[in-house]
Motif scaffolding. Structure first.
Motif, short mmCIF file in Angstrom:
data_model
loop_
_atom_site.label_atom_id
_atom_site.label_comp_id
_atom_site.label_asym_id
_atom_site.label_seq_id
_atom_site.Cartn_x
_atom_site.Cartn_y
_atom_site.Cartn_z
N ARG A 1 0.74 -1.16 -0.02
CA ARG A 1 0.14 0.07 0.05
C ARG A 1 0.81 1.13 0.18
NH1 ARG A 1 -0.41 2.38 5.15
NH2 ARG A 1 0.39 0.97 6.74
N LEU A 2 0.20 2.62 -0.11
CA LEU A 2 0.87 3.71 0.00
C LEU A 2 0.84 4.03 1.30
CD1 LEU A 2 -0.68 5.44 -3.17
CD2 LEU A 2 1.67 4.88 -3.08
N ALA A 3 1.93 4.73 1.63
CA ALA A 3 2.06 5.35 3.19
C ALA A 3 1.20 6.33 3.33
CB ALA A 3 3.41 5.64 3.50
N GLN A 4 0.80 6.47 4.67
CA GLN A 4 -0.03 7.47 5.03
C GLN A 4 0.92 8.44 6.29
OE1 GLN A 4 -3.20 8.27 3.41
NE2 GLN A 4 -2.57 6.47 2.35
N PRO A 5 0.28 9.46 6.52
CA PRO A 5 1.21 10.22 7.50
C PRO A 5 1.41 9.61 8.60
CG PRO A 5 -0.45 11.87 6.52
CD PRO A 5 -0.73 10.33 5.84
N ILE B 1 7.91 3.92 9.48
CA ILE B 1 8.95 4.04 8.07
C ILE B 1 10.12 4.69 8.57
CG2 ILE B 1 9.64 5.72 6.31
CD1 ILE B 1 6.46 5.64 5.69
N THR B 2 10.33 5.59 9.60
CA THR B 2 11.69 6.08 10.41
C THR B 2 12.25 4.87 11.07
OG1 THR B 2 10.42 8.28 10.70
CG2 THR B 2 12.27 7.50 12.12
N ARG B 3 11.50 4.02 11.79
CA ARG B 3 12.27 2.66 12.38
C ARG B 3 12.95 1.88 11.46
NH1 ARG B 3 8.26 3.58 16.39
NH2 ARG B 3 6.69 2.24 15.34
N ALA C 1 7.92 -4.45 6.56
CA ALA C 1 8.84 -5.20 5.92
C ALA C 1 9.80 -4.52 5.12
CB ALA C 1 8.50 -6.45 5.62
N GLY C 2 9.40 -3.57 4.30
CA GLY C 2 10.13 -2.66 3.47
C GLY C 2 9.44 -1.59 2.93
N CYS C 3 10.34 -0.44 2.38
CA CYS C 3 9.79 0.67 1.85
C CYS C 3 10.71 1.01 0.90
CB CYS C 3 9.39 1.69 3.06
SG CYS C 3 10.79 2.38 3.66
N VAL C 4 9.94 2.22 0.00
CA VAL C 4 11.02 2.70 -0.96
C VAL C 4 10.00 4.12 -1.10
CG1 VAL C 4 9.73 1.66 -3.14
CG2 VAL C 4 12.04 2.86 -2.96
#
Length: 157
Positions: free
Chosen positions: A7-11, A17-19, A61-64
């Motif tokens: 999914r797309l991140a939300q605020p 995401i920071t962690r 688990a992952g992000c970009v």
């Protein structure tokens, strides 16, 4: 796990995401003694672009991070949970970022890496990227040794 991002991140995802990013970028501590990002920086990026997230068992688990600039896409902050690194998840996230940009009409994808992470150019070359210039290291980050950013790009068509 599917090859697709979840999914797309939300605020409200900024803390997670920071962690994840700070854990994944821990190998950079040899040249910069600070976290890679913080929740405020993540929220600021969400005003300019999108984070594609992959979740497994209810955890990130992952992000970009992806930004669109007319015919060019940009990705950065590619991060995979350290326990899942070398599983192919990073490559799948890059592919998801590229697909996201293709759908948006981009013809090229760009990224930057710090020259001191000597293992990264080969990883991105395997994914079709080529070096095409350098940039100064960001002035808001204090490196303990000389360094610069390496620009890499690839056509998406």
């Amino acid at each position: 796990m599917s090859d697709q991002w979840t999914r797309l991140a939300q605020p409200e995802d900024a803390e997670d995401i920071t962690r994840l990013v700070n854990a994944a970028f821990r190998p950079e501590r040899f040249f910069i003694d600070q976290d890679r990002t913080d929740p405020d920086k993540v929220r600021a990026l969400l005003q300019k672009g999108k984070f594609l997230l992959v979740e497994q068992a209810g955890a990130l688990a992952g992000c970009v991070y992806v930004e669109l600039h007319r015919e060019r896409g940009y990705f950065g902050l590619l991060a995979v949970d350290p326990a899942l690194q070398r599983s192919g998840l990073g490559s799948r996230l890059v592919a998801a970022a590229e697909q996201y940009c293709v759908v948006a009409g981009c013809q090229f994808m760009d990224l930057t890496i710090v020259n001191l992470r000597t293992e990264l150019p080969a990883f991105y070359r395997r994914l079709g990227y080529a070096e095409n210039g350098t940039l100064p290291f960001p002035s808001d980050q204090q490196a303990n040794q000389p360094c610069h950013l390496v620009k890499m790009s690839k056509p998406l068509a």
